[in-house]
Enzyme design. Structure first.
Site, short mmCIF file in Angstrom:
data_model
loop_
_atom_site.label_atom_id
_atom_site.label_comp_id
_atom_site.label_asym_id
_atom_site.label_seq_id
_atom_site.Cartn_x
_atom_site.Cartn_y
_atom_site.Cartn_z
N ASP A 11 29.41 -35.79 -33.04
CA ASP A 11 28.30 -36.10 -32.15
C ASP A 11 28.33 -37.61 -31.92
O ASP A 11 29.01 -38.34 -32.65
CB ASP A 11 26.99 -35.67 -32.82
N ASP A 13 25.27 -40.00 -30.24
CA ASP A 13 24.01 -40.70 -30.50
C ASP A 13 23.42 -40.28 -31.84
O ASP A 13 23.18 -39.10 -32.08
CB ASP A 13 23.00 -40.39 -29.39
#
Length: 223
Positions: A11, A13
């Site tokens: 991932d 952010d």
């Protein structure tokens, strides 16, 4: 006999970069531009990882579809303007992220990729700003997939790389990442430094406290 290919998906952010300042500022600007009450910081961070339409549907559930669409567009404009103004400083890498990316990339059988709620434009700009272009062989973004936790991003990354589910791991800071991993039938590793409380990462195979713990966690899963 050669070792099987492994796929490590990150991932972005809250996992690779700390973009909360930019996210909160852009969301604030978007709501203020329509004279709407601004959600509190915790509410904003709780939707990080979702695609923008899904995020706005949660944050502005009492607003019409057209207003939610305007909020999405306002967010994009504000975030883009902030990125142009601040460059890489708008989303700094977390401590140890680059070192681990480089170390894993140096292992011949390990492929790296990203699965993010960011747009293609946003991800490409961030990767360029941090000079990470050569590391990620697959980049899955919100433009081309249903929002997390739908498994489409992981399924497509596996299809592009030819890696089995048992040899794929998803790294993320939110319950959306861990739920996506479970939906795709792959292991998930949660990180404690992101935007969701570790208590909601109950689908993770394990949770790491610092980036330097990631190689050992991967070894544990794959052995």
């Amino acid at each position: 006999m050669s070792a099987p290919l492994r796929l490590v998906l990150f991932d972005v952010d809250g996992t690779l970069v700390d973009s909360q300042g930019s996210i909160v500022a852009a969301m604030t600007a978007s709501f203020q531009s329509l004279s709407l009450p601004v959600p509190d910081r915790q509410a904003i961070l709780s939707i990080v990882g979702l695609s923008l339409p899904n995020a706005m549907a949660q944050l502005a559930s009492d607003q019409s579809n057209s207003v939610q669409h305007s909020l999405v567009e306002g967010y994009k404009q504000a975030y883009h303007a902030n990125r142009l103004k601040m460059g890489a400083a708008s989303s700094p890498l977390y401590p140890g992220a680059r070192d681990v990316i480089e170390a894993l990339h140096a292992v011949p059988e390990i492929l790296l990729g990203v699965a993010t709620g960011k747009s293609q434009r946003g991800l490409d700009a961030l990767i360029e700003a941090h000079e990470l272009e050569r590391y990620f062989v697959t980049r899955q973004v919100a433009d081309h997939h249903p929002s997390k936790p739908h498994p489409s991003m992981i399924d497509t990354a596996r299809s592009e790389t030819g890696v089995e589910a048992s040899d794929t791991v998803m790294i993320g800071d939110t319950r959306f990442d861990m739920d996506m991993a479970q939906a795709a039938g792959v292991a998930g590793i949660g990180v404690s430094w992101g935007y969701h409380d570790r208590a909601v990462l109950n689908g993770a195979a394990c949770i790491i406290e610092t980036f330097d713990q990631l190689p050992r966690a991967l070894d544990h899963i794959w052995t």
